[in-house]
Design an enzyme around this catalytic site. Structure first.
Site, PDB file in Angstrom:
ATOM      1  CB  ALA A  19      -1.180  -3.398  -2.213  1.00 47.05           C
ATOM      2  CD  GLU A  66      -3.647  -3.684  -9.766  1.00 47.96           C
ATOM      3  OE1 GLU A  66      -3.340  -3.575  -8.550  1.00 47.96           O
ATOM      4  OE2 GLU A  66      -3.525  -4.736 -10.400  1.00 47.96           O
ATOM      5  CD  GLU A  68       1.721  -4.183  -9.300  1.00 47.12           C
ATOM      6  OE1 GLU A  68       2.249  -3.754 -10.359  1.00 47.12           O
ATOM      7  OE2 GLU A  68       0.583  -3.833  -8.921  1.00 47.12           O
ATOM      8  N   GLY A 128      -1.468  -1.139  -6.935  1.00 52.70           N
ATOM      9  CA  GLY A 128      -2.878  -1.104  -6.548  1.00 52.70           C
ATOM     10  C   GLY A 128      -3.486   0.289  -6.681  1.00 52.70           C
TER      11      GLY A 128
HETATM   12  N1  CO8 Z   1       3.418   0.277   0.776  1.00 46.53           N
HETATM   13  C1  CO8 Z   1       3.854   0.644   2.003  1.00 46.53           C
HETATM   14  N2  CO8 Z   1       4.550   1.783   2.233  1.00 46.53           N
HETATM   15  C2  CO8 Z   1       4.818   2.570   1.174  1.00 46.53           C
HETATM   16  C3  CO8 Z   1       4.412   2.245  -0.126  1.00 46.53           C
HETATM   17  C4  CO8 Z   1       3.661   1.044  -0.302  1.00 46.53           C
HETATM   18  N3  CO8 Z   1       3.182   0.656  -1.497  1.00 46.53           N
HETATM   19  N4  CO8 Z   1       4.833   3.221  -0.972  1.00 46.53           N
HETATM   20  C5  CO8 Z   1       5.475   4.102  -0.217  1.00 46.53           C
HETATM   21  N5  CO8 Z   1       5.484   3.729   1.076  1.00 46.53           N
HETATM   22  C6  CO8 Z   1       6.078   4.418   2.226  1.00 46.53           C
HETATM   23  C7  CO8 Z   1       7.597   4.292   2.204  1.00 46.53           C
HETATM   24  O1  CO8 Z   1       7.991   3.070   2.760  1.00 46.53           O
HETATM   25  C8  CO8 Z   1       7.996   5.479   3.040  1.00 46.53           C
HETATM   26  O2  CO8 Z   1       7.823   5.160   4.397  1.00 46.53           O
HETATM   27  P1  CO8 Z   1       8.944   5.589   5.495  1.00 46.53           P
HETATM   28  O3  CO8 Z   1       8.957   7.089   5.435  1.00 46.53           O
HETATM   29  O4  CO8 Z   1       8.413   5.031   6.765  1.00 46.53           O
HETATM   30  O5  CO8 Z   1      10.233   5.008   5.015  1.00 46.53           O
HETATM   31  C9  CO8 Z   1       6.952   6.542   2.677  1.00 46.53           C
HETATM   32  O6  CO8 Z   1       5.848   5.819   2.106  1.00 46.53           O
HETATM   33  C10 CO8 Z   1       7.453   7.531   1.647  1.00 46.53           C
HETATM   34  O7  CO8 Z   1       7.974   6.792   0.555  1.00 46.53           O
HETATM   35  P2  CO8 Z   1       9.409   7.056  -0.074  1.00 46.53           P
HETATM   36  O8  CO8 Z   1      10.367   7.535   0.959  1.00 46.53           O
HETATM   37  O9  CO8 Z   1       9.794   5.833  -0.842  1.00 46.53           O
HETATM   38  O10 CO8 Z   1       9.064   8.259  -1.064  1.00 46.53           O
HETATM   39  P3  CO8 Z   1       9.801   8.647  -2.425  1.00 46.53           P
HETATM   40  O11 CO8 Z   1       9.231   9.967  -2.828  1.00 46.53           O
HETATM   41  O12 CO8 Z   1      11.257   8.508  -2.311  1.00 46.53           O
HETATM   42  O13 CO8 Z   1       9.304   7.520  -3.472  1.00 46.53           O
HETATM   43  C11 CO8 Z   1       7.684   6.081  -4.547  1.00 46.53           C
HETATM   44  C12 CO8 Z   1       7.939   7.426  -3.830  1.00 46.53           C
HETATM   45  C13 CO8 Z   1       8.401   6.044  -5.893  1.00 46.53           C
HETATM   46  C14 CO8 Z   1       6.174   5.992  -4.775  1.00 46.53           C
HETATM   47  C15 CO8 Z   1       8.182   4.905  -3.676  1.00 46.53           C
HETATM   48  O14 CO8 Z   1       7.650   5.068  -2.380  1.00 46.53           O
HETATM   49  C16 CO8 Z   1       7.778   3.561  -4.158  1.00 46.53           C
HETATM   50  O15 CO8 Z   1       8.376   3.050  -5.093  1.00 46.53           O
HETATM   51  N6  CO8 Z   1       6.747   2.932  -3.521  1.00 46.53           N
HETATM   52  C17 CO8 Z   1       6.308   1.611  -3.835  1.00 46.53           C
HETATM   53  C18 CO8 Z   1       5.516   1.597  -5.122  1.00 46.53           C
HETATM   54  C19 CO8 Z   1       5.096   0.185  -5.439  1.00 46.53           C
HETATM   55  O16 CO8 Z   1       5.912  -0.692  -5.649  1.00 46.53           O
HETATM   56  N7  CO8 Z   1       3.766  -0.062  -5.518  1.00 46.53           N
HETATM   57  C20 CO8 Z   1       3.222  -1.342  -5.799  1.00 46.53           C
HETATM   58  C21 CO8 Z   1       2.910  -2.044  -4.518  1.00 46.53           C
HETATM   59  S1  CO8 Z   1       2.437  -3.715  -4.756  1.00 46.53           S
HETATM   60  C22 CO8 Z   1       0.851  -3.607  -5.210  1.00 46.53           C
HETATM   61  O17 CO8 Z   1       0.235  -2.570  -5.262  1.00 46.53           O
HETATM   62  C23 CO8 Z   1       0.264  -4.894  -5.524  1.00 46.53           C
HETATM   63  C24 CO8 Z   1      -1.146  -4.735  -5.959  1.00 46.53           C
HETATM   64  C25 CO8 Z   1      -1.709  -6.074  -6.152  1.00 46.53           C
HETATM   65  C26 CO8 Z   1      -2.719  -6.354  -5.133  1.00 46.53           C
HETATM   66  C27 CO8 Z   1      -4.011  -5.915  -5.552  1.00 46.53           C
HETATM   67  C28 CO8 Z   1      -4.421  -4.569  -5.216  1.00 46.53           C
HETATM   68  C29 CO8 Z   1      -3.694  -3.753  -4.261  1.00 46.53           C
END
Ligand code: CO8
Length: 258
Positions: A65, A112, A132, A109
């Site tokens: 998400a 999911e 999460e 998400g």
């Molecule tokens: N939300 C918003 N932006 C994101 C997300 C995200 N989930 N994931 C990545 N991005 C963005 C980064 O902020 C970054 O943006 P910018 O270039 O502007 O800084 C861009 O995507 C590229 O990401 P990274 O530079 O971090 O790329 P890496 O290759 O270094 O890392 C990862 C990739 C490991 C995937 C890393 O981006 C990461 O850890 N992302 C978050 C993963 C995460 O925690 N997901 C869970 C989110 S919470 C959730 O899904 C709750 C669900 C419950 C609700 C019900 C359904 C959705």
């Protein structure tokens, strides 16, 4: 319809939905999910479509998400807006089969969403996880419920409590994904699999999907009864007559209700 966050195509009888928010690794914002619901509605209503594929990019199916969009939410914002869960279940309620073709990250998400599909085909680059806990929250769209059903309690609990990722090979071993294929052929394999499903009788395909899903919602006895009644009902279909006649006549079937 014009899509901002998706690429939507028809490949003969297969509807293809490609998540297309590459800079954010397909982070699932409301607008993207609304578009996905609209695309599913279109494919569901289209008699020319027999199966649907949802995929992402080489790097990410979806990284979860949208954290940026939700980080400042109050409890009331999340609850009143029914954040995320509002329309996500549309994937699950789709009566036509939906295949998730996952390469790269399927996190939070994203994992999911993949699990809401009928089955997952994974590229060897796929990584699944419910991270999460690292954000101070918990899965909100089925991670604590569908993951244990897919991989068992031990792995699901460990993944949700530690945020560790599971690679494609482990995911296949654990039963989370149907099959792992080389990343370069993921889309081709997913489209071929969906095309095969779409070549069969659509009412039968829908009955099978319904019956398998029933197994998760009912006792064994109830599920078996549901299956038997659906089996009986299939004898009311022209396509059953055609399928069995074709077998007897040693020719390929020509299903009319596709
Ligand atoms: N939300 C918003 N932006 C994101 C997300 C995200 N989930 N994931 C990545 N991005 C963005 C980064 O902020 C970054 O943006 P910018 O270039 O502007 O800084 C861009 O995507 C590229 O990401 P990274 O530079 O971090 O790329 P890496 O290759 O270094 O890392 C990862 C990739 C490991 C995937 C890393 O981006 C990461 O850890 N992302 C978050 C993963 C995460 O925690 N997901 C869970 C989110 S919470 C959730 O899904 C709750 C669900 C419950 C609700 C019900 C359904 C959705």
């Amino acid at each position: 319809m014009e899509y901002q966050y998706l690429i939507v195509e028809r490949r003969e009888r297969v509807g293809l939905i490609q998540l297309n928010r590459p800079k954010q690794l397909n982070a699932l914002c409301d607008a993207l999910v609304d578009e996905m619901v609209a695309a599913l509605d279109d494919f569901e209503a289209d008699d020319g479509i027999g199966a649907i594929v949802i995929t992402g990019s080489e790097k990410a199916f979806a990284a979860g998400a949208d954290i940026t969009a939700m980080k400042d939410f109050s409890h009331m914002d999340a609850y009143r807006g029914d954040y995320i869960t509002r329309n996500w279940e549309r994937v699950k309620t789709c009566r036509k089969p939906v295949v998730a073709a996952v390469a790269g990250y399927a996190l939070g998400g994203g994992c999911e969403l993949a699990m809401m599909c009928d089955f997952i085909l994974a590229a060897d680059s796929a990584q699944f996880g419910q991270p999460e806990i690292k954000l101070g929250t918990l899965p909100g769209a089925g991670g604590t419920q569908r993951l244990p059903r897919a991989v068992g309690k031990a792995k699901a609990m460990e993944m949700c409590l530690t945020g560790r990722l599971m690679n494609a090979e482990e995911a296949e071993r654990a039963g989370l994904v149907a099959r792992v294929v080389p990343a370069a052929s993921l889309l081709e394999e997913a489209l071929a699999t969906a095309a095969r499903i779409a070549s069969f009788s659509l009412p039968v395909v829908m009955m099978i999907k319904e019956a398998v899903n029933r197994s998760f919602e009912s006792s064994l006895q109830e599920g078996l009864l549901f299956e038997r009644r659906s089996f009986h009902a299939s004898f009311g279909l022209e396509d059953q007559k055609e399928g069995m006649a074709a077998f007897s006549e040693k020719r390929p079937p020509e299903f009319r209700h596709r």
